[in-house]
Motif scaffolding. Structure first.
Motif, mmCIF file in Angstrom:
data_model
loop_
_atom_site.group_PDB
_atom_site.id
_atom_site.type_symbol
_atom_site.label_atom_id
_atom_site.label_comp_id
_atom_site.label_asym_id
_atom_site.label_seq_id
_atom_site.Cartn_x
_atom_site.Cartn_y
_atom_site.Cartn_z
ATOM 1 N N ASP A 178 -20.859 68.886 41.536
ATOM 2 C CA ASP A 178 -22.010 69.508 40.877
ATOM 3 C C ASP A 178 -22.632 68.561 39.850
ATOM 4 N N ARG A 179 -21.772 67.787 39.198
ATOM 5 C CA ARG A 179 -22.253 66.819 38.211
ATOM 6 C C ARG A 179 -22.193 65.396 38.754
ATOM 7 N N GLY A 180 -22.409 65.289 40.063
ATOM 8 C CA GLY A 180 -22.324 63.988 40.710
ATOM 9 C C GLY A 180 -23.268 62.968 40.100
ATOM 10 N N LEU A 181 -22.868 61.712 40.186
ATOM 11 C CA LEU A 181 -23.714 60.614 39.711
ATOM 12 C C LEU A 181 -23.208 59.311 40.318
ATOM 13 N N ASP B 40 -14.132 56.133 30.646
ATOM 14 C CA ASP B 40 -13.672 56.812 29.438
ATOM 15 C C ASP B 40 -13.952 58.314 29.535
ATOM 16 N N ASP C 261 -16.011 60.295 27.901
ATOM 17 C CA ASP C 261 -17.426 60.683 27.977
ATOM 18 C C ASP C 261 -17.918 60.594 29.418
ATOM 19 N N GLU C 262 -17.577 59.495 30.077
ATOM 20 C CA GLU C 262 -18.018 59.291 31.462
ATOM 21 C C GLU C 262 -17.368 60.318 32.397
ATOM 22 N N ASN D 266 -16.352 63.352 31.587
ATOM 23 C CA ASN D 266 -16.975 64.658 31.357
ATOM 24 C C ASN D 266 -18.391 64.708 31.923
ATOM 25 N N ALA D 267 -19.121 63.613 31.785
ATOM 26 C CA ALA D 267 -20.499 63.578 32.292
ATOM 27 C C ALA D 267 -20.532 63.824 33.789
ATOM 28 N N ALA D 268 -19.507 63.341 34.497
ATOM 29 C CA ALA D 268 -19.449 63.513 35.950
ATOM 30 C C ALA D 268 -18.502 64.653 36.341
ATOM 31 N N GLN D 269 -17.931 65.309 35.336
ATOM 32 C CA GLN D 269 -16.945 66.388 35.554
ATOM 33 C C GLN D 269 -15.874 65.956 36.577
#
Lengths: 215, 215
Positions: free
Chosen positions: B172-175, B195, B197-198, B200-203
């Protein structure tokens, strides 16, 4: 190559570069990182700040009519608290709390990834205000990446409300976000909203631009 | 279409699908999120834990020979502290502190994005151990995305040590991460490090796979 051919080559190359620059700037979108915040219903404002209390404007937000209020609340989770969580105004129909996944770890209550407004089946949380406490039974979300845009932007980008696109961000920590929701309204101003985790992951600088890519 | 042609078509299509699946799994890389941690020089171990102190192994890490130590330290920045920061062993030539951008805000000292080991010109930080305090004058970094791999992996992926690639993450948070550094060594096991942050950003879920893409 003679002078005439060289002049022609230079002209054609220049036109190509200009056209590609134009195309690029046409697809650019300002990006804003949303820190944790809360939207309150009128009833929630009453409960947390006192009957009939009116939220005070601290500053206008980029989306017309929306503002950051002077008021803040504390979120109380099973494992920890988050203090000074900014209230956004004006009051809405439903109370909605938007936090990052990092914030969810701090609270001890994970927030599911949802589009703003889609709060059915989401967890609740305890909210502490200066005049009272409120336990909501739903409304805690991690807001999915989205782009606010006016219908004229939607026309220019050739996208529709509800469509998902990609947005490419440059830089040392560059990346391309998938599944970015398009939200179109006559009330919106062009801006992409991501959370703090996403902003840090891409090391987004304030006012940085991303490039919209269609699937 | 007659039976023979149909059989041929089915066989060819099946082979294509199998080959594409094979190709995909060939490019897959397990992803691990690194929480804040510290590598200590032998001198730093002496100063923080006492002369001649030996780090105790808590558990082995994925990279052969590397371990999470039982010991933790506190990082002290101009604006805040980070407690229980895990020490990784064995001791190294230089002390290096790896934090996220989020951690940098908490400390009040931003960490520049660097490849591990590249600490010239980076900020220092104060480190508190049970037996003493140490102020390093460099070594605070936010580690750039990288992939550890064995030379046999490098051959398979057709990449070289020091090359930068992209890694696509689904969900859902793909990148797609850009600028992912390839680190090749006979001592390494295939794993991408990002890390918190990264992650969590991509779950990113534990053990999730990413797909390596060449530029």
């Amino acid at each position: 190559m003679n002078e005439k051919d060289l002049a022609k080559l230079i002209r054609e190359t220049t036109l190509k570069v200009l056209s590609s620059d134009q195309q690029k700037s046409d697809k650019e979108i300002p990006i804003a990182a949303s820190n944790r915040h809360i939207h309150l219903s009128a009833q929630a404002v009453d409960r947390l700040f006192g009957k009939g209390y009116q939220l005070q404007k601290l500053k206008d937000l980029s989306q017309p009519g929306q503002f950051a209020a002077k008021e803040t609340v504390t979120l109380i989770g099973p494992k920890g608290k988050l203090q000074k969580v900014r209230v956004l105004g004006p009051a809405r129909g439903d109370t909605q709390v938007e936090i990052s996944l990092t914030d969810g770890f701090a609270l001890g209550q994970a927030a599911p990834l949802r589009d703003s407004g889609d709060i059915e089946g989401t967890p609740g949380i305890t909210i502490q205000g200066p005049k009272g406490q409120l336990k909501i039974d739903k409304g805690l979300i991690c807001a999915a990446r989205h782009i606010h845009m006016h219908s004229t932007d939607a026309e220019r980008f050739q996208v529709e409300n509800g469509e998902r696109v990609q947005v490419k961000v440059s830089g040392d920590r560059g990346l391309t976000f998938d599944n970015v929701l398009i939200r179109v309204s006559e009330k919106y101003r062009l801006e992409m909203h991501i959370d703090i985790d996403e902003a840090n992951a891409a090391q987004i600088k304030n006012g940085q631009l991303g490039t919209l890519l269609k699937y």
